[in-house]
Design a protein around this motif. Sequence first.
Motif: not given
Length: 201
Positions: A44-50, A88-89, A105-107, A119-123
């Motif tokens: 269930t992990e989110h894609y890391a935003t680090d 978000f996140r 979309v990350d600013q 589902m959540t998809r990361t791009y």
Amino acid sequence: MSFERLVKTLHSWLGVLILPWVVAIGFTGLYMNHDDLILSIFPTEHYATDGFDSSPLARPQDEASAEAMAARLAPGADLFLDDEEDRFRHRDVFIFDAGDVDVIVDQATGFAWTDSRYMTRTYAPDGTWLHTRVRWSRVLSSIHERGWVGTALGTWLADITAGALVIFGLSGLVLFAMPRLRRRKNRRAKAAMLKAVVARG
């Protein structure tokens, strides 16, 4: 065909046909009571935003460039900017309502997500798909409530399964009771016959 044999045949076929849904409803019912335990089985992990800010692809986004990114990820959809949500996140984002999904979309970097019911998809900023996170809590709840994943066909499959379980239980009760009633009847008949023999003497 005797009534008992008919009930036995019905009971057997119902058991075979509804077994997958019995297992599914039992498992998802366990999830309802012990969600943390069951969800620990699934990734269930989110894609890391680090790494977003240090990525060579990162570019600050304004509303126009963010909408262009959203249009690439949800082609043909009518996009509406959500003025009330902008986080978000734990990041500042633009959130576009695209119908069945939200495009986020990350600013600061242009990384993006499509967020749907299940589902959540990361791009990456160039549109490359990076990760899919299944929202297992919603998947399991949907299976428990509807008998499958989705809302398009309502709850009819779960309703059929519930009805079949009732018939399965009642037919099982009949199959349990009938041999015992028959044996009791036979014992009484045998006892009455012996009593009559003794009386004739």
